[in-house]
Design a protein around this motif. Structure first.
Motif, PDB file in Angstrom:
ATOM      1  N   VAL A  33       6.661   5.040  -2.824  1.00  0.00           N
ATOM      2  CA  VAL A  33       5.238   5.374  -2.844  1.00  0.00           C
ATOM      3  C   VAL A  33       4.717   5.410  -4.273  1.00  0.00           C
ATOM      4  O   VAL A  33       3.628   4.911  -4.574  1.00  0.00           O
ATOM      5  CB  VAL A  33       4.995   6.722  -2.131  1.00  0.00           C
ATOM      6  CG1 VAL A  33       3.552   7.161  -2.309  1.00  0.00           C
ATOM      7  CG2 VAL A  33       5.326   6.607  -0.650  1.00  0.00           C
ATOM      8  N   LYS A  34       5.499   5.985  -5.184  1.00  0.00           N
ATOM      9  CA  LYS A  34       5.078   6.060  -6.583  1.00  0.00           C
ATOM     10  C   LYS A  34       4.894   4.670  -7.170  1.00  0.00           C
ATOM     11  O   LYS A  34       3.906   4.381  -7.856  1.00  0.00           O
ATOM     12  CB  LYS A  34       6.112   6.846  -7.391  1.00  0.00           C
ATOM     13  CG  LYS A  34       5.740   7.002  -8.863  1.00  0.00           C
ATOM     14  CD  LYS A  34       6.789   7.823  -9.602  1.00  0.00           C
ATOM     15  CE  LYS A  34       6.429   7.965 -11.076  1.00  0.00           C
ATOM     16  NZ  LYS A  34       7.457   8.765 -11.800  1.00  0.00           N
ATOM     17  N   ARG A  35       5.851   3.778  -6.884  1.00  0.00           N
ATOM     18  CA  ARG A  35       5.762   2.422  -7.416  1.00  0.00           C
ATOM     19  C   ARG A  35       4.581   1.671  -6.823  1.00  0.00           C
ATOM     20  O   ARG A  35       3.895   0.911  -7.503  1.00  0.00           O
ATOM     21  CB  ARG A  35       7.066   1.671  -7.134  1.00  0.00           C
ATOM     22  CG  ARG A  35       8.231   2.155  -7.979  1.00  0.00           C
ATOM     23  CD  ARG A  35       9.524   1.472  -7.594  1.00  0.00           C
ATOM     24  NE  ARG A  35       9.430   0.017  -7.713  1.00  0.00           N
ATOM     25  CZ  ARG A  35      10.450  -0.798  -7.489  1.00  0.00           C
ATOM     26  NH1 ARG A  35      11.622  -0.301  -7.127  1.00  0.00           N
ATOM     27  NH2 ARG A  35      10.307  -2.096  -7.616  1.00  0.00           N
ATOM     28  N   ALA A  36       4.340   1.893  -5.520  1.00  0.00           N
ATOM     29  CA  ALA A  36       3.224   1.205  -4.871  1.00  0.00           C
ATOM     30  C   ALA A  36       1.887   1.653  -5.456  1.00  0.00           C
ATOM     31  O   ALA A  36       0.968   0.855  -5.633  1.00  0.00           O
ATOM     32  CB  ALA A  36       3.254   1.470  -3.369  1.00  0.00           C
ATOM     33  N   ARG A  37       1.784   2.930  -5.781  1.00  0.00           N
ATOM     34  CA  ARG A  37       0.524   3.459  -6.300  1.00  0.00           C
ATOM     35  C   ARG A  37       0.254   3.015  -7.730  1.00  0.00           C
ATOM     36  O   ARG A  37      -0.898   2.942  -8.157  1.00  0.00           O
ATOM     37  CB  ARG A  37       0.548   4.984  -6.228  1.00  0.00           C
ATOM     38  CG  ARG A  37       0.371   5.521  -4.806  1.00  0.00           C
ATOM     39  CD  ARG A  37       0.548   7.019  -4.754  1.00  0.00           C
ATOM     40  NE  ARG A  37       0.220   7.532  -3.424  1.00  0.00           N
ATOM     41  CZ  ARG A  37       0.536   8.745  -2.998  1.00  0.00           C
ATOM     42  NH1 ARG A  37       1.186   9.576  -3.797  1.00  0.00           N
ATOM     43  NH2 ARG A  37       0.203   9.138  -1.782  1.00  0.00           N
ATOM     44  N   THR A  38       1.310   2.741  -8.485  1.00  0.00           N
ATOM     45  CA  THR A  38       1.130   2.373  -9.889  1.00  0.00           C
ATOM     46  C   THR A  38       1.171   0.871 -10.111  1.00  0.00           C
ATOM     47  O   THR A  38       1.036   0.410 -11.243  1.00  0.00           O
ATOM     48  CB  THR A  38       2.220   3.037 -10.747  1.00  0.00           C
ATOM     49  OG1 THR A  38       3.518   2.655 -10.259  1.00  0.00           O
ATOM     50  CG2 THR A  38       2.085   4.554 -10.697  1.00  0.00           C
ATOM     51  N   SER A  91       0.843  -1.198   0.000  1.00  0.00           N
ATOM     52  CA  SER A  91       0.000   0.000   0.000  1.00  0.00           C
ATOM     53  C   SER A  91       0.877   1.247   0.000  1.00  0.00           C
ATOM     54  O   SER A  91       2.057   1.188   0.379  1.00  0.00           O
ATOM     55  CB  SER A  91      -0.905   0.010   1.235  1.00  0.00           C
ATOM     56  OG  SER A  91      -0.138   0.255   2.406  1.00  0.00           O
ATOM     57  N   PRO A  92       0.328   2.397  -0.405  1.00  0.00           N
ATOM     58  CA  PRO A  92       1.127   3.635  -0.403  1.00  0.00           C
ATOM     59  C   PRO A  92       1.646   4.006   0.979  1.00  0.00           C
ATOM     60  O   PRO A  92       2.679   4.656   1.102  1.00  0.00           O
ATOM     61  CB  PRO A  92       0.141   4.686  -0.926  1.00  0.00           C
ATOM     62  CG  PRO A  92      -0.852   3.912  -1.717  1.00  0.00           C
ATOM     63  CD  PRO A  92      -0.995   2.591  -1.002  1.00  0.00           C
ATOM     64  N   GLU A  93       0.928   3.597   2.034  1.00  0.00           N
ATOM     65  CA  GLU A  93       1.321   3.986   3.388  1.00  0.00           C
ATOM     66  C   GLU A  93       2.440   3.119   3.955  1.00  0.00           C
ATOM     67  O   GLU A  93       3.188   3.556   4.835  1.00  0.00           O
ATOM     68  CB  GLU A  93       0.109   3.914   4.333  1.00  0.00           C
ATOM     69  CG  GLU A  93      -1.002   4.914   4.025  1.00  0.00           C
ATOM     70  CD  GLU A  93      -1.883   4.473   2.862  1.00  0.00           C
ATOM     71  OE1 GLU A  93      -1.820   3.271   2.502  1.00  0.00           O
ATOM     72  OE2 GLU A  93      -2.604   5.322   2.316  1.00  0.00           O
ATOM     73  N   ARG A 129       9.824   8.608  -1.891  1.00  0.00           N
ATOM     74  CA  ARG A 129       8.999   9.081  -3.001  1.00  0.00           C
ATOM     75  C   ARG A 129       8.896   8.005  -4.080  1.00  0.00           C
ATOM     76  O   ARG A 129       7.823   7.753  -4.637  1.00  0.00           O
ATOM     77  CB  ARG A 129       9.601  10.361  -3.579  1.00  0.00           C
ATOM     78  CG  ARG A 129       9.421  11.582  -2.689  1.00  0.00           C
ATOM     79  CD  ARG A 129      10.172  12.767  -3.243  1.00  0.00           C
ATOM     80  NE  ARG A 129       9.949  13.958  -2.439  1.00  0.00           N
ATOM     81  CZ  ARG A 129      10.747  15.013  -2.440  1.00  0.00           C
ATOM     82  NH1 ARG A 129      11.819  15.026  -3.210  1.00  0.00           N
ATOM     83  NH2 ARG A 129      10.483  16.059  -1.687  1.00  0.00           N
TER      84      ARG A 129
END
Length: 214
Positions: free
Chosen positions: A208-213, A36-38, A205
């Protein structure tokens, strides 16, 4: 003629052969498709808190934001709005004095700009302070650091006058070999400490970017 006094500098007490980017990019491989992003931020905060022996750590997008928030909290708790530190302090010289523009805090430059901050410099301050800030190492003085006993005496003096003590420790990983003490003990001298280097910020950063995509 007397021999010149050699001052210890960053180059003399820190390894210059580290490769932090290689290590941090390896950490990126720990992020899976179900992350997850968190999660990366929470893991980073937990690791930093563990490293410093602190009850908690909080991630901020920038170091300037992190330090301004910490100092604003100290100011509001004490009802005092003046900070103090060395004339070459990073947050005063390089962060566009955001502490004043955003939070209305004032900064008192203490001591000789070409020498490390001394106990006598702090003792000469007459006005009540919200906090005193130490930058370890002092980057614009070539990476100089005070001796451990000197640093402890300065911190004790400031605390005895009711002010908070804050560490700008963005380079604490370079300071630690000089003091030869655990990071927990160094940061533990202070009420609050900023330690996240830019490399860690960029890593988070990316995570988080990789997790979101994914």
């Amino acid at each position: 003629m007397d021999a010149p006094v050699i001052r210890r500098s960053l180059a003399l007490h820190s390894s210059l052969r580290r490769k932090p980017h290689d290590l941090l990019r390896q950490w990126a491989d720990l992020v899976g498709p179900d992350t997850s992003p968190e999660e990366p931020v929470a893991r980073l905060e937990a690791r930093i808190a563990e490293l410093l022996g602190a009850p908690a750590a909080l991630f901020f997008p920038t170091g300037a934001m992190a330090q301004q928030v910490a100092l604003r909290v100290h100011a509001e708790r004490r009802g005092r709005w003046t900070l103090a530190g060395h004339p070459h302090l990073h947050l005063d010289n390089w962060d566009l004095q955001g502490y004043n523009a955003v939070h209305g805090l004032l900064f008192l430059r203490v001591g000789d700009r070409n020498e490390l901050l001394g106990e006598a410099d702090l003792a000469a301050i007459g006005e009540p302070l919200a906090a005193v800030v130490w930058e370890l190492p002092q980057r614009d003085l070539g990476g100089l650091l005070p001796e451990w006993d000197q640093l402890r005496a300065q911190v004790d003096l400031v605390r005895s006058r009711g002010a908070a003590v804050h560490l700008d420790g963005g380079r604490i990983f370079e300071a630690q070999p000089f003091y030869d003490r655990p990071h927990e003990e160094i940061a533990g001298l202070f009420d609050t400490a900023y330690i996240l280097p830019d490399e860690v910020v960029e890593l988070v950063r990316d995570l988080v970017k990789r997790a979101r995509t994914s």
